[in-house]
Structure formats: C-alpha cells, structure tokens
Design a protein around this motif. Structure first.
Motif, short mmCIF file in Angstrom:
data_model
loop_
_atom_site.label_atom_id
_atom_site.label_comp_id
_atom_site.label_asym_id
_atom_site.label_seq_id
_atom_site.Cartn_x
_atom_site.Cartn_y
_atom_site.Cartn_z
N HIS A 1 0.56 -1.70 0.38
CA HIS A 1 -0.27 0.06 0.37
C HIS A 1 1.12 1.54 -0.45
CE1 HIS A 1 -3.79 -2.80 -0.01
NE2 HIS A 1 -3.18 -3.20 1.66
N VAL A 2 2.07 1.02 0.09
CA VAL A 2 3.39 2.25 0.39
C VAL A 2 3.62 1.81 -0.80
CG1 VAL A 2 4.20 4.01 1.48
CG2 VAL A 2 2.33 2.59 2.74
N LEU A 3 4.54 1.47 -1.12
CA LEU A 3 6.42 1.66 -1.64
C LEU A 3 6.06 0.75 -3.42
CD1 LEU A 3 8.90 -0.90 0.71
CD2 LEU A 3 8.37 1.77 0.10
N VAL A 4 5.02 0.08 -3.53
CA VAL A 4 4.91 -0.69 -4.74
C VAL A 4 3.78 0.95 -5.22
CG1 VAL A 4 3.12 -2.04 -5.70
CG2 VAL A 4 4.98 -2.85 -4.30
N PRO A 5 2.37 1.91 -4.82
CA PRO A 5 1.91 2.81 -5.06
C PRO A 5 2.65 3.82 -5.41
CG PRO A 5 0.28 2.12 -3.08
CD PRO A 5 2.01 1.17 -3.77
N GLN A 6 3.87 4.45 -4.61
CA GLN A 6 4.84 5.30 -5.20
C GLN A 6 5.68 4.92 -6.33
OE1 GLN A 6 5.01 8.37 -3.65
NE2 GLN A 6 2.89 8.24 -2.26
N ALA A 7 6.38 3.67 -6.37
CA ALA A 7 6.63 3.37 -7.38
C ALA A 7 6.56 2.60 -8.68
CB ALA A 7 8.13 2.47 -6.79
N SER A 8 5.29 2.68 -8.51
CA SER A 8 4.85 2.65 -9.60
C SER A 8 4.61 2.04 -11.45
CB SER A 8 2.90 2.39 -9.64
OG SER A 8 2.52 3.28 -9.40
N VAL A 9 5.01 3.43 -11.22
CA VAL A 9 5.68 3.91 -12.70
C VAL A 9 7.09 3.60 -13.61
CG1 VAL A 9 5.66 5.97 -14.13
CG2 VAL A 9 4.04 6.27 -12.67
N SER A 10 8.11 4.29 -12.11
CA SER A 10 9.13 3.37 -12.34
C SER A 10 9.31 2.16 -13.16
CB SER A 10 10.20 3.40 -11.11
OG SER A 10 10.07 5.06 -11.32
N ILE A 11 8.41 0.90 -11.75
CA ILE A 11 8.28 -0.55 -11.84
C ILE A 11 7.87 -0.46 -13.00
CG2 ILE A 11 7.15 -2.18 -11.24
CD1 ILE A 11 7.25 -1.24 -7.93
N ILE A 12 6.87 -0.29 -13.62
CA ILE A 12 6.31 -0.27 -14.95
C ILE A 12 7.48 -0.14 -16.26
CG2 ILE A 12 4.75 0.13 -16.69
CD1 ILE A 12 2.80 1.03 -14.55
N GLY A 13 7.85 1.22 -15.94
CA GLY A 13 9.27 1.16 -17.08
C GLY A 13 10.48 0.04 -16.46
N ALA A 14 10.85 -0.65 -15.48
CA ALA A 14 11.52 -1.54 -15.89
C ALA A 14 10.83 -2.74 -16.75
CB ALA A 14 11.98 -1.48 -13.91
N ILE A 15 9.69 -2.98 -15.80
CA ILE A 15 9.28 -4.20 -16.54
C ILE A 15 9.59 -4.28 -18.13
CG2 ILE A 15 7.40 -5.48 -16.91
CD1 ILE A 15 6.98 -4.63 -14.10
N MET A 16 8.86 -2.55 -18.86
CA MET A 16 8.75 -3.01 -20.05
C MET A 16 10.18 -3.41 -20.45
SD MET A 16 5.77 -2.63 -21.49
CE MET A 16 4.77 -2.59 -20.24
N LEU A 17 11.20 -1.92 -20.06
CA LEU A 17 12.48 -2.74 -20.06
C LEU A 17 13.83 -4.38 -20.03
CD1 LEU A 17 15.72 -1.39 -20.40
CD2 LEU A 17 15.61 -1.05 -18.19
N GLY A 18 13.15 -4.64 -19.27
CA GLY A 18 13.41 -5.76 -19.42
C GLY A 18 12.07 -6.82 -20.43
N LEU A 19 11.32 -6.30 -21.13
CA LEU A 19 10.19 -6.66 -22.11
C LEU A 19 11.01 -6.73 -23.03
CD1 LEU A 19 8.33 -8.10 -23.12
CD2 LEU A 19 6.43 -6.52 -22.84
N GLY A 20 11.81 -5.36 -23.49
CA GLY A 20 12.51 -5.30 -24.32
C GLY A 20 13.57 -5.56 -25.02
N ARG A 21 14.33 -6.28 -23.76
CA ARG A 21 15.47 -7.48 -23.60
C ARG A 21 15.37 -8.35 -23.91
NH1 ARG A 21 20.55 -8.09 -20.96
NH2 ARG A 21 21.98 -9.71 -22.65
N ALA A 22 13.89 -9.10 -23.31
CA ALA A 22 13.55 -10.46 -23.89
C ALA A 22 13.10 -10.56 -25.13
CB ALA A 22 12.28 -10.43 -23.30
#
Length: 325
Positions: free
Chosen positions: A229-250
């Motif tokens: 309820h605190v960390l994930v909502p605050q960093a959600s935008v960056s987490i999505i960016g990180a996941i998309m970076l990993g998807l691009g690598r894959a």
C-alpha cells in the motif's frame, strides 16, 4: 536594513568577486549541441528503419499480408512466412516476464526492506553482475548444463504425469524431451532480465521518503502492507518502466535464445517443444541468405521493430494511466 541576499552580494563585491553576465554565444552553442545530439539519434533510428524496410519490401510485396500469418519457411521453394517466429518471440518473452518480474520484485523488496545491512551491498552487487555476463555465456550454459538437467528432472517426469490429460497434457507434454524449447528459452531470458528489473526497482524503492514507511509502520502496518500500500503505489511508474525494459531485452535477445530454443520452424501447443524467434532465425540464416530469403529475413527484422514500437506505446499508455490515477 539590507536583506540577506543584498548583504551577500555586497560581501562578494568587497571580496573582488564579480559575477559576469551570461555569454549568449556559449548558450547558443549549448543549445545547438543538445539539439544536434537529439537529431542525430532520430536520424540514425530513421536510417535503420528505412534500410530494414527497404530490404524487406520485396518479401512484403511478394507474399502480401500472408507473410505475417503464414507458417511456411521453405528455402528451396522460396516460400516464407513469419508467424512461427512471431509466436515464438512473444511466447518466450511472455514466459520470461511471468518468471522474471515476480522474482525481480521480490529481490528488490528484500534488498530494501528485509536484507541485513551487512549483506545488502554484496547481494545487490551480485545481482547487478548478472547483467555483465555476455548473452552467449547464458546460451552455452543453458545448452550444455541447464537443458540436460531440465530434460531429465522436469520434462520427462512432467510429460509422464500429464500424458493423456486434456489441455495440461497438451501444454506440458514433450514429444522429444531434449531439454531445449520455448520454456527453456523463457527461463534463460527470465534470468537475463532479472538484474535490469531488480536494480531499477530497488533504486526506486530506495528513493521513497523514509517518513512514509515509518508512518505506515507507526500505525501498525506489517511489512507486506507497507510494500503493498505504500512502496508499490509510490514506485509504480518506475516499476512499469523497468518491466518494459526487461520485455524489450527479452524480445530482442539473440544468441542465448538461439542456443536453447531448438530453432524448429513449427507451431506446437506444448511449451516444452522446440520453436524459433525472429532474432534466432535471423542469426541462424543471415550469413548464408540470398535473394528472397534475405528479403524475408529483413522483413522479419522490420516486424520485430514494429513489435518493439508497439511495446513502447503500451508502456507509455500504462505510465500515463498510472500517473492520472
């Protein structure tokens, strides 16, 4: 009484320090350099896309829209289709995300919330070192070490267990349990994207103000509730960016996938069976390709570029939606 800024200015003047007016020439040079750098990147990108599209145009013209949906790849009769490679690319990348993203998020949460102070730097450095391993090393390890163990301890027992069952018996049955296949490629890709997603997520979680965590703990929240309820909502935008970076690598990984995916031009409902990706097919055939085969490979590269571009658009839309929410 003079203000503080006036006193500082007088003191600097008394000390002989005089601020010179900004140079318009240097400012203009800086603007031109920044603009030129951005323009060079765009020109290079346009040149790459243009050359790939030009090389692949004869294949698109010869086969039409059927090139995307066809499963044929016959060099002798010059019949080519991209569907098998497209499915293999998307399937292996999806498996990599399903395995790698939860593992990466768990690593990031452990390093920021649960890891002892003395072990945090060694563990983080070890995770980041995975990104420095060349992809061909992952491929060799996957082919000679992981694939035989995977065939012996996973493919054979699972195939014997699910044989004859509906759906599961089709999805998890290996006709030839050699260890290579779509699932093996997805697992290797998952290992390769973990350091990227985990490192970016960890950095973003570290930048969240400590007062937010302490406040949540102060009102009685557990570690899971703080993360959820605190960390994930605050960093959600960056987490999505990180996941998309990993998807691009894959999506674009070549050598590691070429070693372990099997490089078979056939569609199978089982993720244990061999397949191929766009990148692996280009790597296998480009050196000896000529004529329409070369045009087909260039067309495959153009399709991979379009897939990556679509992923980027989806990432932008997700980030915008999270920011609005």
């Amino acid at each position: 009484m003079a203000s503080l800024t006036e006193q500082i200015a007088l003191a600097r003047s008394d000390a002989g320090i005089v601020r010179r007016p900004p140079s318009k020439g240097l400012d203009g040079l800086f603007r031109a350099a920044a603009y030129g750098s951005a323009l060079v990147v765009l020109l290079v990108l346009a040149g790459i896309l243009g050359s790939i599209a030009y090389g692949g145009w004869p294949a698109f013209r010869e086969f039409g829209p059927g090139f995307v949906t066809s499963t044929a790849w016959n060099i002798g009769t010059e019949q080519f289709g991209a569907w098998v490679a497209i499915v293999g690319t998307l399937a292996s990348a999806l498996i990599a995300l399903l395995i790698g993203v939860p593992l990466s998020l768990a690593i990031a949460v452990y390093l920021t919330q649960l890891c002892p102070g003395w072990a945090r730097k060694p563990v983080a450095m070890t995770i980041e070192l995975l990104a420095a391993v060349p992809s061909i090393i992952y491929g060799m390890w996957g082919l000679f070490i992981f694939a035989p163990l995977f065939a012996r301890f996973v493919q054979v027992p699972v195939s014997n267990l699910v044989e004859g069952l509906p759906i599961v018996g089709t999805l998890l049955y290996a006709r030839v349990p050699s260890g290579v296949g779509i699932l093996t490629a997805g697992i290797i890709l998952a290992i390769m994207i973990v350091p990227f997603v985990a490192s970016i997520t960890r950095d973003m979680l570290d930048q969240i103000p400590t007062i937010l965590r302490e406040s949540a703990y102060g009102i009685g929240c557990t570690t899971w509730e703080v993360v959820r309820h605190v960390l994930v909502p605050q960093a959600s935008v960056s987490i999505i960016g990180a996941i998309m970076l990993g998807l691009g690598r894959a999506l674009g990984e070549t050598m590691a996938v070429t070693f372990v995916i099997g490089n078979a031009n056939r569609l199978s409902a089982s993720i244990f069976d061999p397949g191929s990706t766009i990148a692996s097919r280009i790597a296998n055939e480009f050196n000896e390709a000529d004529g329409m085969q070369l045009n087909a490979l260039m067309a495959l590269g153009c399709i991979l570029f379009v897939i990556t571009f679509i992923v980027l658009i989806v990432a932008r839309l997700l980030v915008r939606r999270v920011k609005v929410a």
